[in-house]
Design a protein around this motif. Structure first.
Motif, short mmCIF file in Angstrom:
data_model
loop_
_atom_site.label_atom_id
_atom_site.label_comp_id
_atom_site.label_asym_id
_atom_site.label_seq_id
_atom_site.Cartn_x
_atom_site.Cartn_y
_atom_site.Cartn_z
N VAL A 76 40.77 85.50 85.84
CA VAL A 76 42.16 85.63 86.24
C VAL A 76 42.22 85.74 87.76
O VAL A 76 41.49 86.51 88.38
CB VAL A 76 42.84 86.85 85.58
CG1 VAL A 76 42.12 88.16 85.88
CG2 VAL A 76 44.32 86.94 86.02
N HIS A 77 43.07 84.93 88.35
CA HIS A 77 43.30 85.02 89.79
C HIS A 77 44.37 86.09 90.06
O HIS A 77 45.22 86.37 89.22
CB HIS A 77 43.75 83.68 90.34
CG HIS A 77 42.68 82.62 90.29
ND1 HIS A 77 41.49 82.75 90.98
CD2 HIS A 77 42.60 81.45 89.62
CE1 HIS A 77 40.74 81.69 90.76
NE2 HIS A 77 41.39 80.88 89.93
N GLY A 78 44.31 86.68 91.25
CA GLY A 78 45.25 87.75 91.56
C GLY A 78 45.02 88.94 90.66
O GLY A 78 45.97 89.51 90.10
N GLY A 79 43.76 89.35 90.52
CA GLY A 79 43.42 90.39 89.55
C GLY A 79 44.04 91.74 89.80
O GLY A 79 44.15 92.54 88.87
N LEU A 81 43.38 81.90 84.01
CA LEU A 81 44.81 82.15 84.19
C LEU A 81 45.09 82.13 85.68
O LEU A 81 44.53 82.94 86.44
CB LEU A 81 45.20 83.50 83.59
CG LEU A 81 46.69 83.86 83.68
CD1 LEU A 81 47.54 82.94 82.81
CD2 LEU A 81 46.93 85.32 83.29
N ASP A 82 45.94 81.20 86.11
CA ASP A 82 46.16 81.00 87.54
C ASP A 82 47.64 81.09 87.90
O ASP A 82 48.49 80.55 87.19
CB ASP A 82 45.63 79.63 87.97
CG ASP A 82 45.78 79.40 89.47
OD1 ASP A 82 45.59 80.35 90.24
OD2 ASP A 82 46.11 78.26 89.86
N MET A 83 47.92 81.78 88.99
CA MET A 83 49.28 81.85 89.52
C MET A 83 49.31 81.39 90.98
O MET A 83 50.31 81.58 91.66
CB MET A 83 49.82 83.28 89.39
CG MET A 83 48.99 84.34 90.07
SD MET A 83 49.28 86.00 89.42
CE MET A 83 48.19 86.00 88.00
N VAL A 84 48.22 80.79 91.44
CA VAL A 84 48.11 80.38 92.85
C VAL A 84 48.51 78.92 93.02
O VAL A 84 49.30 78.58 93.89
CB VAL A 84 46.68 80.63 93.37
CG1 VAL A 84 46.59 80.22 94.84
CG2 VAL A 84 46.29 82.10 93.20
N GLY A 85 47.93 78.04 92.21
CA GLY A 85 48.25 76.62 92.33
C GLY A 85 47.65 76.01 93.60
O GLY A 85 46.63 76.47 94.11
N GLY A 86 48.30 74.98 94.12
CA GLY A 86 47.79 74.33 95.33
C GLY A 86 46.36 73.84 95.13
O GLY A 86 46.03 73.26 94.09
N ASP A 87 45.50 74.08 96.12
CA ASP A 87 44.12 73.59 96.01
C ASP A 87 43.30 74.35 94.97
O ASP A 87 42.20 73.93 94.61
CB ASP A 87 43.43 73.60 97.37
CG ASP A 87 43.16 75.00 97.91
OD1 ASP A 87 43.55 76.00 97.27
OD2 ASP A 87 42.56 75.10 99.00
N ILE A 123 50.73 79.75 85.50
CA ILE A 123 51.99 80.46 85.26
C ILE A 123 52.83 80.61 86.53
O ILE A 123 53.97 81.08 86.47
CB ILE A 123 51.75 81.85 84.64
CG1 ILE A 123 50.86 82.71 85.53
CG2 ILE A 123 51.17 81.71 83.24
CD1 ILE A 123 50.76 84.16 85.09
N ALA A 124 52.29 80.22 87.69
CA ALA A 124 53.03 80.28 88.95
C ALA A 124 52.29 79.45 89.98
O ALA A 124 51.14 79.04 89.75
CB ALA A 124 53.19 81.72 89.43
#
Length: 329
Positions: free
Chosen positions: A151-154, A216-222, A240-241
């Motif tokens: 998960v990003h942004g833990g 699970l990612d909410m960063v996107g972009g690269d 999700i974002a």
């Protein structure tokens, strides 16, 4: 419980930064068919609130224009057709908007009992994040015991929830975060390893582990292309974002060759029936874990309703670990 005609609320006066949030008075909402009105004790503060404030996330048709997607409090009125709640019940609820106020109306099926032993402040941190994590990690993402989960942004509200739930259901959990303090918080919550993205490439870490089964990612972009490189064969990516934007260039030949799945969802536009089903699943499968002390919300800070500007400033500075709430009553 008699409802006042008017209530205090925080409104968005124009699209812009936190300073466009202003305390005002509005008419108190009434309970429509299959709805309840909640006297709000606490309201959760979430990224979608900031996006709405910035003019980037319009409320759906018929929803309140006030920000606020989750609350805790006491049922103050019930509409026709409501059978599960009575005036005086303590609940936490997912709302279609309007949570930054003394009273809010929502579909009765989107309310859940406050878990035993939990404060209303803690309960206000549950609906938005737990709905989001449950539906994306366990339903859409199909995470299974023994799988590797990233998960990003833990250290965010979503992240701290995802770490705990994934660990509770038997997954190996990895997380990314932006400081040593945040990485330590992720590991204390159950992450096997937290990766400081400022000095370590999460792609190399996950590849060394054989790849993640689910991200699970909410960063996107690269991060989108980097996530695909981080997946194991037959891995799943759930977005999700898009804090860094929704567009990316990716090699679909690799997606095909490694049988990867790319999916995602947003919660607010889902139907009332879908949201009610998610609420039922949470009460059945997750509320017992909360009661047993296995999982629970991480509360970073609270602000008075009149301090919504400061709450949004803290949210957007990304200094918080866990959830930010507004104390309404």
């Amino acid at each position: 419980m008699s409802l006042p005609d008017r209530m205090k609320a925080v409104e968005i006066t124009a699209a812009g930064g936190p300073q466009v949030l202003h305390l005002t008075e509005r008419a108190t909402p009434l309970a429509g068919d299959d709805e309840i009105v909640i006297k709000v004790a606490f309201a959760g503060v979430n990224r979608p609130d900031a996006l709405q404030r910035a003019g980037l996330y319009a409320p759906p048709a018929g929803a309140s224009d006030l920000p606020g997607l989750e609350v805790s409090g006491t049922v103050a009125a019930v509409g026709a057709g409501v059978r599960d709640w009575v005036v005086g019940d303590q609940v936490c609820a997912l709302t279609p908007g309007g949570g930054y106020a003394e009273y809010v109306a929502c579909n009765a099926g989107h309310a859940m009992p406050v878990p035993a032993g939990m404060s209303l402040k803690q309960a206000a941190c549950l609906p938005e994040t737990y709905f989001t994590v449950w539906t994306n990690v366990f339903e859409r993402g199909a995470l299974k015991s023994g799988e590797v989960f990233l998960v990003h942004g833990g250290s965010s509200g979503i992240g701290t929830t995802a770490i705990q739930l994934a660990r509770a259901f038997g997954a190996r959990v990895f997380a990314t975060a932006g400081s040593a303090e945040k990485c330590k918080a992720c590991e204390n919550l159950g992450a096997e390893r937290a990766i400081n993205y400022h000095d370590t490439d999460f792609v190399k870490v996950m590849q060394a582990e054989g790849g993640a089964n689910l991200i699970l990612d909410m960063v996107g972009g690269d991060y989108i292309a980097r996530n695909l490189k981080s997946l194991a064969e037959d891995g799943r990516l759930v977005n999700i974002a898009f804090l860094q934007g929704p567009k990316a260039e990716i090699n679909f030949a690799a997606v095909m060759a490694r049988r990867l799945t790319i999916t995602g969802s947003t919660l607010r536009p889902r139907t009332d029936a879908v949201k009610s089903a998610i609420a039922d699943a949470l009460v059945s499968k997750v509320w017992p874990l909360i009661a047993a002390g296995q999982v629970g919300p991480v509360v970073d800070s609270s602000f008075p309703l009149a301090g919504a500007v400061q709450a949004h400033q803290r949210l957007e500075a990304s200094h918080h670990i866990g959830k930010i709430v507004l104390e309404v009553a």
